[in-house]
Design a protein around this motif. Structure first.
Motif, PDB file in Angstrom:
ATOM      1  N   ASP A  89     -54.236 -67.918  31.762  1.00  0.00           N
ATOM      2  CA  ASP A  89     -52.923 -67.741  31.142  1.00  0.00           C
ATOM      3  C   ASP A  89     -52.542 -66.260  31.085  1.00  0.00           C
ATOM      4  OD1 ASP A  89     -52.654 -70.451  30.810  1.00  0.00           O
ATOM      5  OD2 ASP A  89     -53.462 -70.462  28.771  1.00  0.00           O
ATOM      6  N   ASP A  90     -53.551 -65.409  30.829  1.00  0.00           N
ATOM      7  CA  ASP A  90     -53.286 -63.966  30.807  1.00  0.00           C
ATOM      8  C   ASP A  90     -52.858 -63.476  32.191  1.00  0.00           C
ATOM      9  OD1 ASP A  90     -54.018 -63.891  28.144  1.00  0.00           O
ATOM     10  OD2 ASP A  90     -56.096 -63.315  28.564  1.00  0.00           O
ATOM     11  N   TYR A  91     -53.591 -63.907  33.220  1.00  0.00           N
ATOM     12  CA  TYR A  91     -53.268 -63.472  34.586  1.00  0.00           C
ATOM     13  C   TYR A  91     -51.923 -64.027  35.046  1.00  0.00           C
ATOM     14  CZ  TYR A  91     -58.070 -61.797  34.998  1.00  0.00           C
ATOM     15  OH  TYR A  91     -59.245 -61.118  34.825  1.00  0.00           O
ATOM     16  N   GLU A  92     -51.635 -65.267  34.669  1.00  0.00           N
ATOM     17  CA  GLU A  92     -50.355 -65.862  35.042  1.00  0.00           C
ATOM     18  C   GLU A  92     -49.209 -65.101  34.382  1.00  0.00           C
ATOM     19  OE1 GLU A  92     -48.567 -70.338  35.532  1.00  0.00           O
ATOM     20  OE2 GLU A  92     -49.583 -69.859  33.659  1.00  0.00           O
ATOM     21  N   GLY A  93     -49.410 -64.723  33.118  1.00  0.00           N
ATOM     22  CA  GLY A  93     -48.396 -63.935  32.435  1.00  0.00           C
ATOM     23  C   GLY A  93     -48.181 -62.586  33.101  1.00  0.00           C
ATOM     24  N   LEU A  94     -49.280 -61.995  33.585  1.00  0.00           N
ATOM     25  CA  LEU A  94     -49.173 -60.717  34.288  1.00  0.00           C
ATOM     26  C   LEU A  94     -48.374 -60.867  35.578  1.00  0.00           C
ATOM     27  CD1 LEU A  94     -49.986 -57.737  34.547  1.00  0.00           C
ATOM     28  CD2 LEU A  94     -52.107 -58.491  35.656  1.00  0.00           C
ATOM     29  N   LEU A  95     -48.601 -61.958  36.304  1.00  0.00           N
ATOM     30  CA  LEU A  95     -47.870 -62.191  37.548  1.00  0.00           C
ATOM     31  C   LEU A  95     -46.368 -62.320  37.299  1.00  0.00           C
ATOM     32  CD1 LEU A  95     -50.122 -64.772  39.458  1.00  0.00           C
ATOM     33  CD2 LEU A  95     -49.805 -62.358  39.983  1.00  0.00           C
ATOM     34  N   HIS A  96     -46.014 -63.059  36.250  1.00  0.00           N
ATOM     35  CA  HIS A  96     -44.598 -63.309  35.981  1.00  0.00           C
ATOM     36  C   HIS A  96     -43.900 -62.096  35.366  1.00  0.00           C
ATOM     37  CE1 HIS A  96     -44.435 -67.494  37.130  1.00  0.00           C
ATOM     38  NE2 HIS A  96     -45.506 -67.762  36.418  1.00  0.00           N
ATOM     39  N   SER A  97     -44.658 -61.272  34.649  1.00  0.00           N
ATOM     40  CA  SER A  97     -44.039 -60.139  33.951  1.00  0.00           C
ATOM     41  C   SER A  97     -44.080 -58.847  34.753  1.00  0.00           C
ATOM     42  CB  SER A  97     -44.741 -59.915  32.605  1.00  0.00           C
ATOM     43  OG  SER A  97     -46.106 -59.551  32.800  1.00  0.00           O
ATOM     44  N   LYS A 113     -59.440 -57.751  43.471  1.00  0.00           N
ATOM     45  CA  LYS A 113     -60.035 -58.107  42.186  1.00  0.00           C
ATOM     46  C   LYS A 113     -59.132 -59.066  41.417  1.00  0.00           C
ATOM     47  CE  LYS A 113     -61.599 -54.702  39.677  1.00  0.00           C
ATOM     48  NZ  LYS A 113     -61.613 -53.546  38.733  1.00  0.00           N
ATOM     49  N   LEU A 114     -57.841 -58.765  41.395  1.00  0.00           N
ATOM     50  CA  LEU A 114     -56.883 -59.620  40.704  1.00  0.00           C
ATOM     51  C   LEU A 114     -56.821 -60.999  41.344  1.00  0.00           C
ATOM     52  CD1 LEU A 114     -54.628 -60.005  38.611  1.00  0.00           C
ATOM     53  CD2 LEU A 114     -53.030 -58.994  40.258  1.00  0.00           C
ATOM     54  N   PHE A 115     -56.794 -61.034  42.667  1.00  0.00           N
ATOM     55  CA  PHE A 115     -56.765 -62.299  43.411  1.00  0.00           C
ATOM     56  C   PHE A 115     -57.966 -63.161  43.050  1.00  0.00           C
ATOM     57  CE2 PHE A 115     -58.359 -64.554  47.182  1.00  0.00           C
ATOM     58  CZ  PHE A 115     -57.294 -65.379  47.462  1.00  0.00           C
ATOM     59  N   GLU A 135     -54.242 -51.126  36.409  1.00  0.00           N
ATOM     60  CA  GLU A 135     -55.662 -51.180  36.049  1.00  0.00           C
ATOM     61  C   GLU A 135     -55.846 -51.601  34.591  1.00  0.00           C
ATOM     62  OE1 GLU A 135     -59.767 -51.011  36.317  1.00  0.00           O
ATOM     63  OE2 GLU A 135     -58.241 -50.998  37.891  1.00  0.00           O
ATOM     64  N   SER A 136     -55.132 -50.991  33.681  1.00  0.00           N
ATOM     65  CA  SER A 136     -55.277 -51.333  32.258  1.00  0.00           C
ATOM     66  C   SER A 136     -54.787 -52.745  31.974  1.00  0.00           C
ATOM     67  CB  SER A 136     -54.513 -50.318  31.397  1.00  0.00           C
ATOM     68  OG  SER A 136     -53.125 -50.313  31.725  1.00  0.00           O
ATOM     69  N   GLU A 137     -53.723 -53.165  32.659  1.00  0.00           N
ATOM     70  CA  GLU A 137     -53.196 -54.521  32.449  1.00  0.00           C
ATOM     71  C   GLU A 137     -54.198 -55.576  32.900  1.00  0.00           C
ATOM     72  OE1 GLU A 137     -51.625 -52.034  33.738  1.00  0.00           O
ATOM     73  OE2 GLU A 137     -49.584 -51.858  32.946  1.00  0.00           O
ATOM     74  N   ILE A 138     -54.868 -55.343  34.021  1.00  0.00           N
ATOM     75  CA  ILE A 138     -55.859 -56.297  34.525  1.00  0.00           C
ATOM     76  C   ILE A 138     -57.053 -56.368  33.587  1.00  0.00           C
ATOM     77  CG2 ILE A 138     -57.484 -56.758  36.405  1.00  0.00           C
ATOM     78  CD1 ILE A 138     -55.429 -55.604  38.330  1.00  0.00           C
ATOM     79  N   ARG A 139     -57.463 -55.239  33.054  1.00  0.00           N
ATOM     80  CA  ARG A 139     -58.608 -55.221  32.153  1.00  0.00           C
ATOM     81  C   ARG A 139     -58.359 -56.017  30.882  1.00  0.00           C
ATOM     82  NH1 ARG A 139     -60.610 -48.855  32.340  1.00  0.00           N
ATOM     83  NH2 ARG A 139     -61.580 -48.939  34.414  1.00  0.00           N
TER      84      ARG A 139
END
Length: 234
Positions: free
Chosen positions: A38-46, A64-66, A28-32
């Motif tokens: 680029d932020d979301y792509e980094g989240l997917l890879h990390s 929500k992320l999708f 939840e905090s990471e998505i916020r």
């Protein structure tokens, strides 16, 4: 892998209540903190958990992320439609023109779109041609691609076309690949499935409702489809 196998087993015959698999507030905090693609792509890879055990994240949070991943990536690549009708710039980037002959929806779509690769994420501008070869009137701001998708589904997912079969029993009317598709279409049946997979990813990317209902044992979670479509397009 063991946890994934247990979850798959529980999906077919519950071993526990569904909520037991969910970790509250996970990601939840990471998505916020994400505001751009680029932020979301980094989240997917990390965050391997989204690829290995996505079921640990609540469905609403995954949805929500999708939606945010798709929207930010689409705007980055295609531009955004300007709501001001008097603006000189529509806000949309030039699209890829695709000419589709009525009566040859599957054949022309396969010939023009199956090799687009990463360009499949760009705006596809569909032009329908009538039997005389003349372009039909119409402006594609998404509507004609939706029409193309509807026409394509009517052909490719028709059991009589022999690419897909329909389940029977309590979970009837769900589609799954026909094991005998090779006998009906020869070596091209693999190419046809490949093309339909790309168009399915494109429909999800454009927010188009997917009409054919795929059988549970065949389908994969939508987040896995879109991760592959966005991050690893062929």
């Amino acid at each position: 892998k063991t946890m994934r196998d247990l979850y798959d087993r529980s999906s077919r015959r519950p071993l526990c209540l569904p909520k037991v698999w969910i970790i509250d507030d996970l990601l939840e905090s990471e998505i916020r903190r994400c505001s751009s693609f680029d932020d979301y792509e980094g989240l997917l890879h990390s965050t391997p958990i989204l690829r290995i055990c996505p079921f640990l994240v609540s469905y609403k949070r995954r949805l929500k992320l999708f939606e945010r991943i798709v929207t930010t990536n689409r705007i980055q690549i295609q531009g955004e439609n300007n709501p001001n009708p008097f603006a000189m710039d529509s806000g949309l980037k030039p699209g890829i023109p695709v000419r589709i002959m009525r009566g040859r929806v599957l054949e022309d779509g396969l010939a023009t779109m199956n090799k687009l690769g990463r360009d499949m994420r760009k705006r596809i501008v569909v032009h329908y041609l009538n039997e005389a070869g003349a372009t039909e009137a119409g402006v594609d701001v998404g509507g004609l691609f939706k029409e193309f998708w509807t026409d394509l589904c009517a052909i490719a997912f028709d059991p009589n076309y022999a690419l897909f079969r329909v389940t029977e029993g309590a979970a009837g009317n769900c589609m799954y690949p026909n094991p005998a598709s090779g006998a009906a279409h020869g070596v091209t049946h693999v190419t046809l499935f490949e093309f339909l997979g790309r168009i399915l990813g494109k429909a999800l990317y454009e927010g188009i409702t997917i009409h054919p209902q795929l059988a549970h044992f065949f389908s994969v979670p939508y987040e896995e489809i879109i991760i592959i479509f966005i991050c690893f397009p062929i």
